[in-house]
Design an enzyme around this catalytic site. Sequence first.
Site, short mmCIF file in Angstrom:
data_model
loop_
_atom_site.label_atom_id
_atom_site.label_comp_id
_atom_site.label_asym_id
_atom_site.label_seq_id
_atom_site.Cartn_x
_atom_site.Cartn_y
_atom_site.Cartn_z
N THR A 34 0.82 -1.22 0.00
CA THR A 34 0.00 0.00 0.00
C THR A 34 0.85 1.26 0.00
O THR A 34 0.35 2.35 -0.32
CB THR A 34 -0.93 0.03 1.22
OG1 THR A 34 -0.14 0.08 2.43
CG2 THR A 34 -1.83 -1.19 1.26
N CYS A 38 2.21 3.20 9.50
CA CYS A 38 1.22 3.36 10.57
C CYS A 38 1.87 3.25 11.95
O CYS A 38 2.99 2.76 12.09
CB CYS A 38 0.14 2.28 10.47
SG CYS A 38 -0.75 2.21 8.92
N CYS A 42 -2.61 1.14 15.17
CA CYS A 42 -3.57 1.50 14.12
C CYS A 42 -4.67 0.45 14.01
O CYS A 42 -4.41 -0.76 14.03
CB CYS A 42 -2.85 1.64 12.78
SG CYS A 42 -3.94 2.22 11.43
N ARG A 43 -5.92 0.93 13.87
CA ARG A 43 -7.07 0.02 13.82
C ARG A 43 -7.35 -0.51 12.41
O ARG A 43 -8.30 -1.27 12.22
CB ARG A 43 -8.32 0.75 14.32
CG ARG A 43 -8.17 1.41 15.67
CD ARG A 43 -7.70 0.46 16.74
NE ARG A 43 -8.67 -0.61 17.00
CZ ARG A 43 -8.48 -1.58 17.88
NH1 ARG A 43 -7.35 -1.64 18.56
NH2 ARG A 43 -9.42 -2.50 18.06
N ARG A 45 -7.08 -2.74 8.98
CA ARG A 45 -6.94 -4.19 8.81
C ARG A 45 -5.46 -4.58 8.68
O ARG A 45 -4.69 -3.89 8.00
CB ARG A 45 -7.70 -4.62 7.54
CG ARG A 45 -7.67 -6.12 7.29
CD ARG A 45 -8.47 -6.43 6.03
NE ARG A 45 -8.41 -7.85 5.72
CZ ARG A 45 -9.00 -8.40 4.69
NH1 ARG A 45 -9.71 -7.64 3.84
NH2 ARG A 45 -8.91 -9.70 4.46
N ARG A 67 4.16 6.80 2.80
CA ARG A 67 3.39 7.99 3.21
C ARG A 67 2.57 7.64 4.46
O ARG A 67 2.20 6.48 4.67
CB ARG A 67 2.48 8.45 2.08
CG ARG A 67 1.42 7.45 1.66
CD ARG A 67 0.64 7.96 0.44
NE ARG A 67 -0.49 7.09 0.11
CZ ARG A 67 -0.39 5.97 -0.59
NH1 ARG A 67 0.80 5.58 -1.03
NH2 ARG A 67 -1.47 5.25 -0.84
N CYS A 69 -0.35 7.10 7.24
CA CYS A 69 -1.74 6.66 7.27
C CYS A 69 -2.63 7.82 7.72
O CYS A 69 -2.33 8.51 8.70
CB CYS A 69 -1.88 5.48 8.23
SG CYS A 69 -3.57 4.97 8.57
N CYS A 72 -4.45 6.76 11.46
CA CYS A 72 -3.76 6.84 12.76
C CYS A 72 -2.76 8.00 12.84
O CYS A 72 -2.22 8.28 13.91
CB CYS A 72 -3.04 5.53 13.08
SG CYS A 72 -1.66 5.14 11.97
#
Length: 354
Positions: A34, A38, A42-43, A45, A67, A69, A72
Amino acid sequence: MSELILQTDAHRWQAVLDRHPDADGRFIFAVITTGIFCRPSCRARHALRENVRFYPDADSARAAGFRPCKRCQPDQPVAGQHRLDKIEKACRLLEQDTPVTLDALAQHVAMSPWHFHRLFKATTGMTPKAWQLAFRAQRLRQTLAEGTRVTDAVLAAGFPDSSSYYRHADRALGMTAQQYRSGGRETTVRYALENCTLGRCLVAESERGICAILLADSDEQLLAELARCFPHAQRGEGDDEFTRRVQQVIAVLDNPRNTLALPLDLRGTAFQMQVWQALRQIPVGETVSYQRLADAIGNPRAVRAVASACAANTLAVVIPCHRVLRVNGALSGYRWGVARKAQLLAREAEQEET
């Protein structure tokens, strides 16, 4: 509650799986599929483990092409920063002349006394009372050094006129106030010169505990440094019983995984004590940056002061200032030589792998 261990990537990955909030601020993870990095908590997935990379901080992850997130916001201050700000405010209140009770401190920072006391100790390594006593001892040193009469200096430092608080001042100074004012002339320091895997070392002991562990290439250098640390003390070689205790120190110098059960005579300002306490929390085989250490004591702008506190440490290896590096991972200065610092780190890394 046990301390969160983050020595290896396996530990860090488990913290990510647990979304452990205590890991925030200690490392960053990035997902190569991606291009996003994070916080551990971080919540979002979870990604597959093979697609995850770990970095010490947001700047390192960004430099690697990732880059932040949007969920979070890992490039923003840790969510608990406001709590650290409250602890910093409490420290300033404790450094005033007027005594402050635990209830009053908690009220100032809008916390319950129990929660405030727990958070203060977890952040600074000291209780509020110990912090105030250490600060008063620092002021006592300053006023005594100016030649002020002992009684006036004790009162000016904020100690009540009582034997109870005078004893607190005595313990914090490492000697009586009268001895400190006279340059420690009545203090006795015993020492021994020994070989260790780091070269020649000198171990010194006061009546309160081990007060110096020094490293050098020659006995002359060691004795000169001891004289600088205790210029007016009565210095002499220790007896056979002391020599046996020294062997416990040598065992730690040769293998930092060994535990030193001897009492330590730490002499420093409240800030230095705070840094040294944080240093002792760094596990064998792990390193931190000066910035990370400053963050850990709740004073992120005090990077230079943290470096100075490391340089003021006189207990080599036992207070492991060798585990602090520059933010880019490069070796920085070391009181006993960069070569010894590299030797210590290489040895600890090798022990960690075995």
